[in-house]
Design an enzyme around this catalytic site. Structure first.
Site: not given
Length: 360
Positions: A150-152
């Site tokens: 999800v950081d992406a």
């Protein structure tokens, strides 16, 4: 992002180029009520004086510098670090031949694009453009699994959206949307309105605060620049609103969000990086008229009270920042990091607008 006009240019240009430590402050409304500007300056000053590993164009420093430019726009003051940092790195993105499209290595592009807004055409965008164009070609060839954590979303989406507008190339937005939809299908839980960090956590009930903070920040930044008639916008807006609604329900009484959003008994102390990203995103939603002020303004106010009264130490250190990780974990009052300070400054930008005391 939407940036200020000539006043904003003067603030940032003076901040980047003037020889003194501080640029002349820009007048703001009701300065006596604007403690927030001093809090932001204190946090930024502490980090540039005491932070670690300040030179690399990595995702941690990129997050700080995006927040640091929000500090300049909000307060009219600068610590003169972002422009020299970008110059020293020649406006290039980190490279990893084994992972050519690793999203963390795209994060610096957002800070470079912030500078480009003010100093065009002096800021070269070749590194960002080349990386995005290569990834667009890869996506068009059927490869769509790059954003598998999800950081992406925060590391890459803002640059895709903004470069598409600069280059007038809709293929960037098409590729961004395909990558987003792949991540959404695998990681977004429709029942809770929250994101799993990656496939290892699917079905676990573990929803990491900072991971969801990255997602909300990404959607915020894309919605700021995406044209209102863009066909992709409604889905991003739907997810943004759904996240905001859930987050309003699970906010802690002390104004923070728990590191494990739905489990107050898992690492139940304060955590400021996720909290700051949520304050930034929800604060922007209120300022933009997207979120109902009566419902969501108190959420932002509580979060900022927690961040400014407890996370921010008298020295300027922003504490309770969970260290680098991929799941909920504890954070103590002395724990700080570049991304936590950057998130704090982004939150401050939106709270200052809500309070009517921003220089923008």
């Amino acid at each position: 992002m939407r940036f200020p006009g000539i006043r904003g240019f003067g603030v940032l240009a003076a901040a980047a180029l003037a020889g003194g430590l501080w640029s002349a402050p820009v007048a703001v409304a009701n300065p006596a009520e604007c403690a927030i500007t001093g809090q932001m300056v204190s946090a930024g000053n502490y980090w540039v004086a005491n932070g670690t590993n300040l030179d690399a164009p990595d995702w941690q420093n990129a997050t700080f510098h995006v927040g640091n430019l929000a500090l300049v726009r909000t307060t009219g003051q600068s610590n003169h670090k972002t422009y020299p940092w970008a110059q020293a790195n020649s406006y290039r993105l980190p490279e990893d031949p084994k992972r050519p499209f690793f999203p963390d290595n795209q994060a610096a592009g957002e800070a470079y694009l912030d500078l480009y807004t003010y100093f065009h055409p002096e800021i070269p965008l070749d590194s960002i453009r080349t990386r995005i164009q290569a990834e667009v070609a890869s996506v068009q060839a059927g490869h769509r699994d790059y954003w598998n954590y999800v950081d992406a979303l925060n590391m890459a989406m803002p640059s895709f959206a903004r470069m598409s507008l600069i280059d007038h190339d809709p293929s960037y937005l098409d590729a961004m949307d395909r990558l987003f939809r792949s991540s959404e299908h695998k990681l977004f839980n429709e029942f809770t309105g929250l994101w799993y960090r990656d496939a290892r956590f699917t079905g676990s009930g573990v929803f990491w605060s900072r991971g969801n903070g990255w997602a909300l920040a990404a959607l915020t930044k894309v919605l700021q620049v995406l044209p209102t008639d863009d066909p992709r916008r409604p889905e991003y807006l739907r997810v943004f609103k759904k996240m905001a609604s859930t987050l309003a329900l699970v906010q802690r009484r002390d104004g923070f969000w728990n590191s494990d959003l739905l489990n107050p008994w898992d690492h139940g102390g304060p955590e400021s990086s996720g909290t700051a990203f949520f304050a930034f995103g929800i604060g922007w939603g209120v300022n933009a008229g997207i979120l109902d002020a009566a419902r969501f303004r108190p959420v932002v106010d509580k979060a900022w009270t927690a961040l400014s009264a407890k996370a921010l130490q008298p020295s300027g250190l922003v504490g309770y920042v969970q260290p680098v990780g991929d799941r909920p974990a504890a954070a103590g009052p002395a724990d700080t990091a570049a991304y936590g300070v950057g998130a704090f400054l982004l939150a401050g930008q939106e709270v200052a607008k809500l309070q009517g005391c921003s220089a923008e």
